[in-house]
Every structure is written in structure tokens, then in C-alpha cells.
Design an enzyme around this catalytic site. Structure first.
Site, mmCIF file in Angstrom:
data_model
loop_
_atom_site.group_PDB
_atom_site.id
_atom_site.type_symbol
_atom_site.label_atom_id
_atom_site.label_comp_id
_atom_site.label_asym_id
_atom_site.label_seq_id
_atom_site.Cartn_x
_atom_site.Cartn_y
_atom_site.Cartn_z
ATOM 1 N N GLY A 14 0.785 -1.234 0.000
ATOM 2 C CA GLY A 14 0.000 0.000 0.000
ATOM 3 C C GLY A 14 0.816 1.282 0.000
ATOM 4 O O GLY A 14 0.349 2.304 0.504
ATOM 5 N N THR A 15 2.002 1.258 -0.617
ATOM 6 C CA THR A 15 2.748 2.522 -0.646
ATOM 7 C C THR A 15 2.098 3.532 -1.595
ATOM 8 O O THR A 15 2.160 4.744 -1.350
ATOM 9 C CB THR A 15 4.229 2.319 -1.025
ATOM 10 O OG1 THR A 15 4.339 1.816 -2.351
ATOM 11 C CG2 THR A 15 4.925 1.371 -0.054
ATOM 12 N N ASN A 16 1.481 3.055 -2.659
ATOM 13 C CA ASN A 16 0.731 3.991 -3.520
ATOM 14 C C ASN A 16 -0.499 4.523 -2.787
ATOM 15 O O ASN A 16 -0.835 5.702 -2.911
ATOM 16 C CB ASN A 16 0.332 3.317 -4.832
ATOM 17 C CG ASN A 16 1.470 3.335 -5.826
ATOM 18 O OD1 ASN A 16 1.840 4.390 -6.335
ATOM 19 N ND2 ASN A 16 2.047 2.176 -6.084
ATOM 20 N N ARG A 67 -15.574 -15.119 -9.534
ATOM 21 C CA ARG A 67 -15.162 -13.709 -9.677
ATOM 22 C C ARG A 67 -16.354 -12.772 -9.687
ATOM 23 O O ARG A 67 -16.293 -11.665 -9.144
ATOM 24 C CB ARG A 67 -14.372 -13.521 -10.975
ATOM 25 C CG ARG A 67 -12.969 -14.044 -10.922
ATOM 26 C CD ARG A 67 -12.217 -13.685 -12.203
ATOM 27 N NE ARG A 67 -11.006 -14.461 -12.314
ATOM 28 C CZ ARG A 67 -9.862 -14.154 -11.705
ATOM 29 N NH1 ARG A 67 -9.771 -13.089 -10.954
ATOM 30 N NH2 ARG A 67 -8.801 -14.924 -11.856
ATOM 31 N N MET A 92 -4.308 -7.211 -6.539
ATOM 32 C CA MET A 92 -3.761 -8.311 -7.337
ATOM 33 C C MET A 92 -4.822 -9.305 -7.809
ATOM 34 O O MET A 92 -4.527 -10.474 -8.018
ATOM 35 C CB MET A 92 -2.678 -9.041 -6.522
ATOM 36 C CG MET A 92 -1.503 -8.160 -6.134
ATOM 37 S SD MET A 92 -0.723 -7.336 -7.544
ATOM 38 C CE MET A 92 0.138 -8.723 -8.286
ATOM 39 N N ARG A 93 -6.044 -8.838 -8.008
ATOM 40 C CA ARG A 93 -7.083 -9.695 -8.588
ATOM 41 C C ARG A 93 -7.520 -9.100 -9.915
ATOM 42 O O ARG A 93 -7.637 -7.874 -10.039
ATOM 43 C CB ARG A 93 -8.315 -9.774 -7.662
ATOM 44 C CG ARG A 93 -8.036 -10.248 -6.264
ATOM 45 C CD ARG A 93 -7.574 -11.679 -6.191
ATOM 46 N NE ARG A 93 -8.519 -12.631 -6.746
ATOM 47 C CZ ARG A 93 -8.229 -13.913 -6.963
ATOM 48 N NH1 ARG A 93 -7.023 -14.385 -6.692
ATOM 49 N NH2 ARG A 93 -9.134 -14.718 -7.463
ATOM 50 N N HIS A 111 0.395 0.982 -13.085
ATOM 51 C CA HIS A 111 1.171 -0.176 -13.537
ATOM 52 C C HIS A 111 2.648 0.230 -13.633
ATOM 53 O O HIS A 111 2.943 1.311 -14.155
ATOM 54 C CB HIS A 111 0.657 -0.634 -14.910
ATOM 55 C CG HIS A 111 1.386 -1.825 -15.444
ATOM 56 N ND1 HIS A 111 1.186 -3.097 -14.935
ATOM 57 C CD2 HIS A 111 2.323 -1.950 -16.409
ATOM 58 C CE1 HIS A 111 1.981 -3.943 -15.568
ATOM 59 N NE2 HIS A 111 2.679 -3.274 -16.477
ATOM 60 N N ASP A 147 -4.337 -4.379 -17.930
ATOM 61 C CA ASP A 147 -3.334 -3.327 -18.154
ATOM 62 C C ASP A 147 -3.545 -2.600 -19.486
ATOM 63 O O ASP A 147 -2.588 -2.198 -20.155
ATOM 64 C CB ASP A 147 -1.905 -3.903 -18.064
ATOM 65 C CG ASP A 147 -1.603 -4.429 -16.666
ATOM 66 O OD1 ASP A 147 -2.163 -3.869 -15.700
ATOM 67 O OD2 ASP A 147 -0.846 -5.393 -16.541
ATOM 68 N N GLU A 176 5.906 6.436 -9.129
ATOM 69 C CA GLU A 176 4.503 6.048 -8.945
ATOM 70 C C GLU A 176 3.863 6.929 -7.880
ATOM 71 O O GLU A 176 2.727 7.379 -8.028
ATOM 72 C CB GLU A 176 4.405 4.577 -8.512
ATOM 73 C CG GLU A 176 4.840 3.587 -9.569
ATOM 74 C CD GLU A 176 4.597 2.149 -9.150
ATOM 75 O OE1 GLU A 176 3.573 1.855 -8.510
ATOM 76 O OE2 GLU A 176 5.455 1.295 -9.461
HETATM 77 C C1 GRF Z 1 3.074 -1.100 -7.620
HETATM 78 O O1 GRF Z 1 4.308 -1.355 -8.244
HETATM 79 C C2 GRF Z 1 2.007 -0.874 -8.643
HETATM 80 O O2 GRF Z 1 2.464 -0.261 -9.806
HETATM 81 C C3 GRF Z 1 1.545 -2.284 -8.940
HETATM 82 O O3 GRF Z 1 1.599 -2.943 -7.713
HETATM 83 C C4 GRF Z 1 2.559 -2.321 -6.864
HETATM 84 C C5 GRF Z 1 1.857 -1.945 -5.605
HETATM 85 O O4 GRF Z 1 2.730 -1.453 -4.632
HETATM 86 N N1 GRF Z 1 0.240 -2.272 -9.546
HETATM 87 P P1 GRF Z 1 2.127 -0.787 -3.314
HETATM 88 O O5 GRF Z 1 1.208 -1.804 -2.668
HETATM 89 O O6 GRF Z 1 1.389 0.445 -3.727
HETATM 90 O O7 GRF Z 1 3.309 -0.490 -2.459
#
Ligand code: GRF
Length: 217
Positions: A14-16, A67, A92-93, A111, A147, A176
Site C-alpha cells: 500500500g505505498t501507492n 469472480r 492483485m485480482r 502499472h 493493463d 509512482e
Molecule cells: C506497484 O508497483 C504498482 O504499480 C503495482 O503494484 C505495486 C503496488 O505497490 N500495480 P504498493 O502496494 O502500492 O506499495
């Protein structure tokens, strides 16, 4: 000012998400993170949301027959929280076409490559294997194909001699964290429109979709 009520879907660190939460902490940011949903109960991103005072929900895909049922649960939770917009942030789904269509142009993803190159998993390793000299990241509207979808903002970084996957991923991740809040801000400010397969950014920030990072950072 009414802020855009935004839900975030995560699976991991969850860094984004953190970058979005940090941006939204500023009262003049035009979007708020209203709800964070994780399909994994142990996703570290959940604690980030809680620390920021944002509601969280775990919706485990393993609890659903297929799904479609899982995506219906996501949809209900987002609607119950009055979310108007959704950010995928390391979710990731794969989402069903029905979900992508229901949230068409209200659903974005980040992405770690310059799309349309290097779709799918391990995008940074794909860039290294291809000998790319420049890579980066892309925020795009989600379409049923993985994507794919109109590109909103891209950030570019050099691939340096001696890079391994971790080094390149770290360099991309820094960008990002800049472009995801930028993309959401442009959208929430009403500057982004979709015409066919392309995005147009209007107003003074028409060139804001490109973020270039020099080798020195
Ligand atoms: C990131 O590299 C994003 O581009 C990809 O998954 C990763 C997620 O990283 N879709 P975080 O959980 O936001 O740290």
C-alpha cells in the site's frame, strides 16, 4: 468544495495508497479516500488507512464462489460508502468485464511500466530482460483487458547499468508515488476527458501527463 469520494482497492503493502492518503490529507486536494478495501486480511496497507482515519474493509476473494460474486461484493461495499471513483493500488485480482464496465471511466490503475509495453506481472523484470533503456509507470483508466485503457499520466525513469529488478522497481516506485496523486487530482479537478482510446487533459495543466525523472533523480 465537494471532494471526489474515492475508494481504493489493495492487496499488499500500500505505498501507492499512502501517497494518495498523504495527498488527500491536504484540505485543498480535490479527492478524499473514503474507503479502503483489501482482499487480504494481512495487507499492510490496511494499517496505513487506519492510521489516516479511513474506513477499511476486508473482502476475501476466497469467500466467494466466483469472480462475479466477489466483484459484486466489491461493488456493493463501494456503493454503500458512496464512492464515486475507484483507484486500484496494488490490487492483485483480475476484475470481471462487468465490473470494469460498471465503473467505466471511474476506475483507474497504476502499472509499473510504460504501457503498452510490459503488461502483466513482473513488469520491471520484463523491462530489464528486454534491455529497455527507459522504463517507468502509467496511470490509466481500466478496461476489461488487463493493463489496457486510456493513459492519463506516465512517469519515466532511466534503466541504469547494473540495475537488478529491485533497484529498478524502487526507482519506478518513487515516481509512482508522484504520478498517482497527480492523476487523481487532475481527474477530480475535472481536467481529464476520455475520447475513444485517448485521454485529453484540459486547462493550464495540459502537459501534466508526462513526468520525466533525470538520472540524478
Ligand atoms: C506497484 O508497483 C504498482 O504499480 C503495482 O503494484 C505495486 C503496488 O505497490 N500495480 P504498493 O502496494 O502500492 O506499495
Amino acid at each position: 468544495m465537494a471532494r471526489l469520494k474515492t475508494g481504493a482497492l489493495i492487496s499488499g503493502s500500500g505505498t501507492n495508497l499512502q501517497a494518495l492518503l498523504d495527498a488527500a490529507a491536504s484540505p485543498d486536494y480535490p479527492a478524499e479516500i473514503t474507503l479502503v478495501i483489501s482482499n487480504k486480511a494481512d495487507a499492510p496497507g490496511l494499517a496505513r488507512a487506519e492510521k489516516a482515519g479511513v474506513a477499511t474493509q476486508v473482502i476475501d476473494h476466497r469467500d466467494y464462489a466466483d469472480r462475479a460474486a466477489f466483484d459484486a461484493a466489491l461493488d456493493s461495499a463501494l456503493k454503500a460508502a458512496a464512492c464515486e471513483f475507484v483507484c486500484l493500488a496494488g490490487f492483485m485480482r483480475l476484475l470481471t468485464p462487468a465490473f470494469a464496465e460498471a465503473w467505466r471511466d471511474r476506475l483507474i490503475n497504476i502499472h509499473p511500466a510504460l504501457l503498452p509495453s510490459f503488461k502483466g506481472l513482473d513488469a520491471q523484470a520484463q523491462a530489464l530482460a528486454a534491455g529497455a533503456r527507459i522504463s517507468g509507470c502509467t496511470v490509466h483508466f481500466v478496461r476489461p483487458e488487463m493493463d489496457a485503457g486510456p493513459i492519463i499520466v506516465q512517469g519515466a525513469v532511466p534503466v541504469l547499468e547494473g540495475d537488478d529488478e529491485a533497484a529498478l522497481a524502487a526507482r519506478i516506485l518513487e515516481v509512482e508515488h508522484r504520478i498517482y496523486p497527480l492523476a487523481l487530482r487532475l481527474i477530480a479537478d475535472g481536467r481529464v476527458s476520455v475520447a475513444g482510446d485517448r485521454v485529453r487533459i484540459t486547462g493550464a495543466e495540459g502537459d501534466a501527463g508526462a513526468v520525466l525523472i533525470s538520472p540524478s533523480g
